[in-house]
Scaffold this motif. Structure first.
Motif, PDB file in Angstrom:
ATOM      1  N   TYR A 107       0.821  -1.219   0.000  1.00 27.51           N
ATOM      2  CA  TYR A 107       0.000   0.000   0.000  1.00 27.51           C
ATOM      3  C   TYR A 107       0.856   1.271   0.000  1.00 27.51           C
ATOM      4  O   TYR A 107       0.521   2.245  -0.688  1.00 27.51           O
ATOM      5  CB  TYR A 107      -0.939   0.017   1.209  1.00 27.51           C
ATOM      6  N   ALA A 108       1.956   1.277   0.775  1.00 24.97           N
ATOM      7  CA  ALA A 108       2.787   2.490   0.794  1.00 24.97           C
ATOM      8  C   ALA A 108       3.403   2.730  -0.577  1.00 24.97           C
ATOM      9  O   ALA A 108       3.467   3.868  -1.055  1.00 24.97           O
ATOM     10  CB  ALA A 108       3.877   2.375   1.858  1.00 24.97           C
ATOM     11  N   THR A 109       3.828   1.644  -1.221  1.00 25.40           N
ATOM     12  CA  THR A 109       4.406   1.776  -2.558  1.00 25.40           C
ATOM     13  C   THR A 109       3.363   2.345  -3.523  1.00 25.40           C
ATOM     14  O   THR A 109       3.655   3.258  -4.302  1.00 25.40           O
ATOM     15  CB  THR A 109       4.883   0.392  -3.048  1.00 25.40           C
ATOM     16  N   GLU A 110       2.158   1.828  -3.438  1.00 22.54           N
ATOM     17  CA  GLU A 110       1.081   2.281  -4.344  1.00 22.54           C
ATOM     18  C   GLU A 110       0.715   3.748  -4.074  1.00 22.54           C
ATOM     19  O   GLU A 110       0.547   4.540  -5.007  1.00 22.54           O
ATOM     20  CB  GLU A 110      -0.141   1.372  -4.137  1.00 22.54           C
ATOM     21  N   ALA A 111       0.629   4.092  -2.804  1.00 21.15           N
ATOM     22  CA  ALA A 111       0.286   5.479  -2.452  1.00 21.15           C
ATOM     23  C   ALA A 111       1.391   6.437  -2.882  1.00 21.15           C
ATOM     24  O   ALA A 111       1.120   7.502  -3.464  1.00 21.15           O
ATOM     25  CB  ALA A 111       0.054   5.584  -0.939  1.00 21.15           C
ATOM     26  N   ALA A 112       2.644   6.054  -2.607  1.00 20.55           N
ATOM     27  CA  ALA A 112       3.765   6.938  -2.941  1.00 20.55           C
ATOM     28  C   ALA A 112       3.887   7.112  -4.452  1.00 20.55           C
ATOM     29  O   ALA A 112       4.188   8.203  -4.950  1.00 20.55           O
ATOM     30  CB  ALA A 112       5.059   6.372  -2.362  1.00 20.55           C
ATOM     31  N   ARG A 113       3.627   6.055  -5.192  1.00 21.88           N
ATOM     32  CA  ARG A 113       3.652   6.149  -6.655  1.00 21.88           C
ATOM     33  C   ARG A 113       2.568   7.116  -7.138  1.00 21.88           C
ATOM     34  O   ARG A 113       2.793   7.934  -8.029  1.00 21.88           O
ATOM     35  CB  ARG A 113       3.431   4.766  -7.232  1.00 21.88           C
ATOM     36  N   GLY A 114       1.407   7.032  -6.530  1.00 22.23           N
ATOM     37  CA  GLY A 114       0.331   7.964  -6.880  1.00 22.23           C
ATOM     38  C   GLY A 114       0.725   9.397  -6.585  1.00 22.23           C
ATOM     39  O   GLY A 114       0.423  10.311  -7.365  1.00 22.23           O
ATOM     40  N   MET A 115       1.434   9.599  -5.473  1.00 20.85           N
ATOM     41  CA  MET A 115       1.860  10.964  -5.125  1.00 20.85           C
ATOM     42  C   MET A 115       2.928  11.466  -6.089  1.00 20.85           C
ATOM     43  O   MET A 115       2.974  12.666  -6.403  1.00 20.85           O
ATOM     44  CB  MET A 115       2.393  11.007  -3.690  1.00 20.85           C
ATOM     45  N   LEU A 116       3.808  10.575  -6.556  1.00 25.51           N
ATOM     46  CA  LEU A 116       4.807  11.002  -7.547  1.00 25.51           C
ATOM     47  C   LEU A 116       4.104  11.447  -8.829  1.00 25.51           C
ATOM     48  O   LEU A 116       4.446  12.478  -9.415  1.00 25.51           O
ATOM     49  CB  LEU A 116       5.775   9.869  -7.879  1.00 25.51           C
ATOM     50  N   ASP A 117       3.135  10.668  -9.262  1.00 30.15           N
ATOM     51  CA  ASP A 117       2.364  11.044 -10.451  1.00 30.15           C
ATOM     52  C   ASP A 117       1.734  12.425 -10.262  1.00 30.15           C
ATOM     53  O   ASP A 117       1.802  13.283 -11.144  1.00 30.15           O
ATOM     54  CB  ASP A 117       1.216  10.041 -10.647  1.00 30.15           C
ATOM     55  N   PHE A 118       1.116  12.597  -9.105  1.00 35.02           N
ATOM     56  CA  PHE A 118       0.470  13.876  -8.803  1.00 35.02           C
ATOM     57  C   PHE A 118       1.506  15.009  -8.784  1.00 35.02           C
ATOM     58  O   PHE A 118       1.282  16.085  -9.357  1.00 35.02           O
ATOM     59  CB  PHE A 118      -0.253  13.774  -7.456  1.00 35.02           C
ATOM     60  N   GLY A 119       2.631  14.755  -8.133  1.00 34.45           N
ATOM     61  CA  GLY A 119       3.660  15.795  -7.998  1.00 34.45           C
ATOM     62  C   GLY A 119       4.255  16.216  -9.333  1.00 34.45           C
ATOM     63  O   GLY A 119       4.435  17.399  -9.608  1.00 34.45           O
ATOM     64  N   PHE A 120       4.564  15.238 -10.167  1.00 37.08           N
ATOM     65  CA  PHE A 120       5.205  15.574 -11.435  1.00 37.08           C
ATOM     66  C   PHE A 120       4.199  16.030 -12.495  1.00 37.08           C
ATOM     67  O   PHE A 120       4.463  16.958 -13.249  1.00 37.08           O
ATOM     68  CB  PHE A 120       6.015  14.378 -11.951  1.00 37.08           C
ATOM     69  N   ARG A 121       3.037  15.381 -12.529  1.00 38.00           N
ATOM     70  CA  ARG A 121       2.104  15.700 -13.620  1.00 38.00           C
ATOM     71  C   ARG A 121       1.200  16.876 -13.275  1.00 38.00           C
ATOM     72  O   ARG A 121       0.941  17.730 -14.111  1.00 38.00           O
ATOM     73  CB  ARG A 121       1.259  14.483 -13.954  1.00 38.00           C
ATOM     74  N   ASP A 122       0.718  16.920 -12.049  1.00 39.41           N
ATOM     75  CA  ASP A 122      -0.233  17.976 -11.707  1.00 39.41           C
ATOM     76  C   ASP A 122       0.466  19.213 -11.134  1.00 39.41           C
ATOM     77  O   ASP A 122       0.126  20.340 -11.497  1.00 39.41           O
ATOM     78  CB  ASP A 122      -1.266  17.462 -10.692  1.00 39.41           C
ATOM     79  N   LEU A 123       1.443  19.003 -10.237  1.00 36.16           N
ATOM     80  CA  LEU A 123       2.145  20.147  -9.655  1.00 36.16           C
ATOM     81  C   LEU A 123       3.329  20.593 -10.503  1.00 36.16           C
ATOM     82  O   LEU A 123       3.919  21.630 -10.243  1.00 36.16           O
ATOM     83  CB  LEU A 123       2.632  19.807  -8.234  1.00 36.16           C
ATOM     84  N   ARG A 124       3.706  19.780 -11.467  1.00 35.53           N
ATOM     85  CA  ARG A 124       4.841  20.096 -12.347  1.00 35.53           C
ATOM     86  C   ARG A 124       6.127  20.308 -11.564  1.00 35.53           C
ATOM     87  O   ARG A 124       6.923  21.211 -11.850  1.00 35.53           O
ATOM     88  CB  ARG A 124       4.546  21.342 -13.194  1.00 35.53           C
ATOM     89  N   LEU A 125       6.349  19.461 -10.571  1.00 37.46           N
ATOM     90  CA  LEU A 125       7.575  19.558  -9.772  1.00 37.46           C
ATOM     91  C   LEU A 125       8.785  19.140 -10.606  1.00 37.46           C
ATOM     92  O   LEU A 125       8.658  18.377 -11.572  1.00 37.46           O
ATOM     93  CB  LEU A 125       7.469  18.656  -8.542  1.00 37.46           C
ATOM     94  N   HIS A 126       9.944  19.612 -10.179  1.00 41.05           N
ATOM     95  CA  HIS A 126      11.198  19.227 -10.846  1.00 41.05           C
ATOM     96  C   HIS A 126      11.880  18.067 -10.120  1.00 41.05           C
ATOM     97  O   HIS A 126      12.477  17.191 -10.741  1.00 41.05           O
ATOM     98  CB  HIS A 126      12.141  20.441 -10.889  1.00 41.05           C
ATOM     99  N   ARG A 127      11.776  18.058  -8.797  1.00 48.26           N
ATOM    100  CA  ARG A 127      12.499  17.038  -8.010  1.00 48.26           C
ATOM    101  C   ARG A 127      11.659  16.658  -6.802  1.00 48.26           C
ATOM    102  O   ARG A 127      11.070  17.529  -6.152  1.00 48.26           O
ATOM    103  CB  ARG A 127      13.848  17.612  -7.551  1.00 48.26           C
ATOM    104  N   ILE A 128      11.578  15.357  -6.547  1.00 43.45           N
ATOM    105  CA  ILE A 128      10.925  14.874  -5.323  1.00 43.45           C
ATOM    106  C   ILE A 128      11.949  14.058  -4.555  1.00 43.45           C
ATOM    107  O   ILE A 128      12.645  13.206  -5.128  1.00 43.45           O
ATOM    108  CB  ILE A 128       9.675  14.033  -5.671  1.00 43.45           C
ATOM    109  N   TRP A 129      12.069  14.333  -3.278  1.00 45.18           N
ATOM    110  CA  TRP A 129      13.091  13.664  -2.479  1.00 45.18           C
ATOM    111  C   TRP A 129      12.486  13.150  -1.175  1.00 45.18           C
ATOM    112  O   TRP A 129      11.351  13.503  -0.815  1.00 45.18           O
ATOM    113  CB  TRP A 129      14.267  14.603  -2.208  1.00 45.18           C
ATOM    114  N   ALA A 130      13.227  12.299  -0.516  1.00 50.36           N
ATOM    115  CA  ALA A 130      12.770  11.747   0.760  1.00 50.36           C
ATOM    116  C   ALA A 130      14.000  11.386   1.568  1.00 50.36           C
ATOM    117  O   ALA A 130      15.089  11.167   1.014  1.00 50.36           O
ATOM    118  CB  ALA A 130      11.913  10.502   0.525  1.00 50.36           C
TER     119      ALA A 130
END
Ligand code: COA
Length: 191
Positions: A107-130
C-alpha cells in the motif's frame, strides 16, 4: 480539493471524521519508531488534522498531506504527503505512514507512486526527495521500488529522541519519472 486514485487506494483530503482512524495509526509506538516525533497523543492528532486542513486551504498551497483510504472499504489506513517550501517551490519532500496491521501489502508503494504522479504531472515539480533512517528498511525499500535514487548517506545529521542518527537521502527528477514506464496504479483519464 485534491484526490489521487490508484488501483486500490484513494488519497484524499482529511475530514473531521478521520480522527479515530488517524489516531489509531499515529499513536502506535512501532509506527513512530523511526520518525522524528513520538507516538502522537489525542491532542497531537487533533492539532495535526487542524494543520492539514489549514495547509489545504492555504494559497499558494505548499503541503499536500493526504489520507490514504482503502477504496473498497472506505477505510483510512494512513497518510502520504508532499511538502515544498516557498524558497524551493519546484522541489518537494515525500512521506508516508501506514497503520501497522496493513504493512507488507504494497500500500505504501502504491500510495507513494500515486503521489509522484500527482507531484510531477499535476504540480509540475522538478524534483521529489525523501529521507529516512538507514534502519528503516521498509521505508527505503518503498523509495527504491518507486524509482528514487539513493543520493547520499548523511552521518549523524539529525538529533532524534536523544541520539544522533544517520539519514539516507533519495530523490527522483521529473525527466527520470517521465522516462520511466507509465505507472499502472494511478487512475486518471490520460493514464
Ligand atoms: C514504511 C511503511 C510506510 C511501509 O509500508 P508498507 O505498505 O508495508 O510498504 P510496502 O508493502 O509497499 O513495501 C515495503 C517493502 O519493504 C520490505 N520490507 C519490510 N520490512 C523490511 C525489513 N525489515 N527489511 C527489509 N525489507 C523490508 C517489504 O518486503 C517490501 O518490499 P518488497 O515489495 O520488495 O518485498 C510502513 O512500514 C510504516 O508505516 N512505517 C512506519 C512509518 C514510517 O517509518 N514511515 C516512513 C518514515 S521515513
Amino acid at each position: 480539493m485534491v484526490e489521487v486514485r490508484t488501483a486500490r487506494l484513494t488519497l484524499r483530503e482529511f475530514v473531521d471524521d478521520d480522527f479515530a482512524a488517524f489516531h489509531a495509526v499515529e499513536s502506535d509506538p512501532e509506527v513512530a519508531r523511526y520518525q522524528t516525533f513520538p507516538p502522537r497523543t489525542v491532542a497531537d492528532c487533533r492539532a495535526y488534522l487542524a494543520g492539514a486542513r489549514d495547509d489545504a486551504a492555504s494559497s499558494p498551497r505548499r503541503t499536500y498531506d493526504l489520507a490514504i483510504v482503502l477504496a473498497e472499504e472506505d477505510r483510512l489506513i494512513g497518510r502520504c504527503g508532499l511538502g515544498r517550501t516557498d524558497e524551493e517551490p519546484d522541489e518537494a519532500l515525500l512521506w508516508y505512514t501506514l497503520l501497522r496491521t496493513e504493512w507488507g501489502r504494497g500500500y505504501a508503494t502504491e500510495a507513494a507512486r500515486g503521489m509522484l504522479d500527482f507531484g510531477f504531472r499535476d504540480l509540475r515539480l522538478h524534483r521529489i526527495w525523501a529521507d529516512c533512517d538507514p534502519a528503516n528498511a521498509a521505508s527505503f525499500r518503498v523509495l527504491e521500488k518507486i524509482g528514487l535514487r539513493r543520493e547520499g548517506h548523511l552521518l549523524e545529521n539529525a538529533w532524534i529522541k536523544g541520539a544522533w542518527v544517520d539519514s539516507l537521502v533519495y530523490a527522483i527528477l521529473d525527466r527520470e519519472w517521465i522516462a520511466s514506464p507509465p505507472s499502472p496504479s494511478r487512475l486518471t483519464p490520460d493514464a
